[in-house]
Every structure is written in C-alpha cells, then in structure tokens.
Write a protein that holds these residues in place. Structure first.
Motif, PDB file in Angstrom:
ATOM      1  N   LEU A 129       0.826  -1.199   0.000  1.00  0.00           N
ATOM      2  CA  LEU A 129       0.000   0.000   0.000  1.00  0.00           C
ATOM      3  C   LEU A 129       0.865   1.257   0.000  1.00  0.00           C
ATOM      4  CD1 LEU A 129      -2.777   1.428   0.318  1.00  0.00           C
ATOM      5  CD2 LEU A 129      -2.525   1.150   2.788  1.00  0.00           C
ATOM      6  N   ASN A 152      -3.040  -1.033  -3.729  1.00  0.00           N
ATOM      7  CA  ASN A 152      -3.703   0.266  -3.774  1.00  0.00           C
ATOM      8  C   ASN A 152      -2.694   1.411  -3.741  1.00  0.00           C
ATOM      9  OD1 ASN A 152      -6.445  -0.747  -3.666  1.00  0.00           O
ATOM     10  ND2 ASN A 152      -6.063  -1.225  -1.516  1.00  0.00           N
ATOM     11  N   LYS A 174      -4.701  -2.876  -8.129  1.00  0.00           N
ATOM     12  CA  LYS A 174      -6.158  -2.893  -8.256  1.00  0.00           C
ATOM     13  C   LYS A 174      -6.807  -1.518  -8.247  1.00  0.00           C
ATOM     14  CE  LYS A 174      -6.954  -7.524  -6.327  1.00  0.00           C
ATOM     15  NZ  LYS A 174      -7.674  -8.314  -5.295  1.00  0.00           N
ATOM     16  N   SER A 175      -6.181  -0.551  -7.597  1.00  0.00           N
ATOM     17  CA  SER A 175      -6.861   0.728  -7.415  1.00  0.00           C
ATOM     18  C   SER A 175      -5.879   1.892  -7.496  1.00  0.00           C
ATOM     19  CB  SER A 175      -7.578   0.748  -6.058  1.00  0.00           C
ATOM     20  OG  SER A 175      -8.155   1.997  -5.808  1.00  0.00           O
TER      21      SER A 175
END
Length: 223
Positions: A129, A152, A174-175
């Motif tokens: 992250l 993310n 993913k994001s």
C-alpha cells in the motif's frame, strides 16, 4: 505531549532536544521548520501524528532512542518498531536513488513528499500500500515502477511530480486513487494493466503531455 503546530514555521530552529517526558508528538508539530537538520525521538514516545516533519527541507536524519518500543530508525529514516511502515524519509537527504527496505508493507502518508533530490524509487516485493500524498511534490522524481504486490495507490500519491516520465504499473495493482498523478506534466504514455478495477477522480488531471493511455479491460469505475 507536544501539541499540533507547536513549532511550525520556526524557520531559525536548527536542533531540538525532546525530553523523555514526552509521549506524543502532535500533527505538524515541526511543520515547515526549514533549517531543522536532525531530531531524535525519545524512548517513551508512543504516538507520532501525521505531517510532523513535513516541509523540513534541511532534515537529513530522524533518530530514535534504541529502547523505544514503538518506533525505530535505520539510516536516519523513521519506521514503526517492526519496520513494516515507512513513516518518514527526511526531506533534506541528498541521494538521487532510494531502494525501500525489504519487509516494508506500508508507505505512509507524506512519507516522501517534498523530497527534492530523489529521482528514482525502487519498491521491494513486500510493499502492498502506498498511502495518500506519499510522494507528492517530489519535483525531480523521474522513474517509478509500481510492483505487482502493491494493491492500492492512495489519493495524490504522486501528484505534482512534474518530471515523472517513466511510469510502470505492473499486473496486480487494483486501485488508483483520486489525483494520483495530478500535474505529472512529464508523462506521455501510461499503460494500466487489466487488474486495475477503479481509477479515482482527476487521476491524470493536468497531465498536459499525456498522449497515449491504455485502460484496464476490468475497470468498474472511472470517476
């Protein structure tokens, strides 16, 4: 406790001796102390809030008393005690390339923001992250590879990195957060892999040189 904004904008402050009685350091406590070069976290500090050392442009080392049970320092960089969170990379360091320590999972909010010297960052496979504004306004950052283990990327994570020209986003991400590459005016092409499901609002806002972008076939939402 050192209260929030306690010493912010103290431009002539060079060094600080924090007593052992301090257990918490409030938000932006030393914000914009442009001449502060070194600081040591004493042994009883249990909480350091956000942006404590942001815009300390001369800060090269953050030391931690070795018997502190909550925080640690390695090569002048501030981590949690397990060294899974990279909390703050001092903004005054001069190295052009930095390889993040293997074992780090979280890149904290504003952890590298406003670091002028850095041109390239290398992430280990352990990072999952990248939090909000982590690399915001790194004005000389040119090259970033977002590894497949990084799920993310937070809002504004690379905003205002105006020289960022080589961006690789690997399969697995993913994001992408809102404004994540806002004002990255050096970007000319971006490939977003098929694992990316959401792209936040204004993610590529003001990327004026961006000519070619390939979007993920699995996108559920582009704000």
């Amino acid at each position: 406790r050192i209260l929030e904004f306690a010493f912010s904008n103290c431009n002539y402050l060079i060094s600080v001796n924090i007593p052992d009685s301090i257990m918490e350091i409030g938000r932006k406590a030393f914000y914009n102390c442009g001449n502060l070069s070194n600081i040591s976290i004493p042994k009883y500090v249990v909480n350091i809030e956000s942006n404590v050392f942001s815009r300390c442009s001369s800060l090269e080392n953050i030391d931690v008393f070795e018997k502190n049970f909550y925080f640690a320092s390695e090569n002048g960089i501030l981590y949690d005690i397990e060294k899974k969170r990279l909390i703050k990379y001092p903004e005054g360091r001069k190295e052009k390339e930095h390889t993040i320590k293997d074992g780090v999972i979280f890149i904290d909010e504003n952890s590298f923001s406003n670091v002028d010297a850095i041109e390239k960052v290398v992430f280990p496979k352990t990072v999952e992250l990248i939090k909000e504004r982590a690399f915001e306004c790194c004005k000389n950052l040119k090259q970033v590879t977002i590894n497949s283990n990084i799920i993310n990327i937070g809002d504004n994570a690379f905003a205002l990195c105006r020289k960022l020209s080589k961006l690789t986003i690997e399969y697995g991400v993913k994001s992408l957060g809102s404004n994540v590459f806002d004002h990255c005016i050096g970007l000319k092409e971006v490939f977003i892999p098929d694992t990316v499901e959401t792209i936040g609002e204004m993610a590529f806002n003001n990327c004026k040189e961006l000519k070619d972008i390939t979007l993920s076939s699995r996108l559920n939402e582009i704000n």
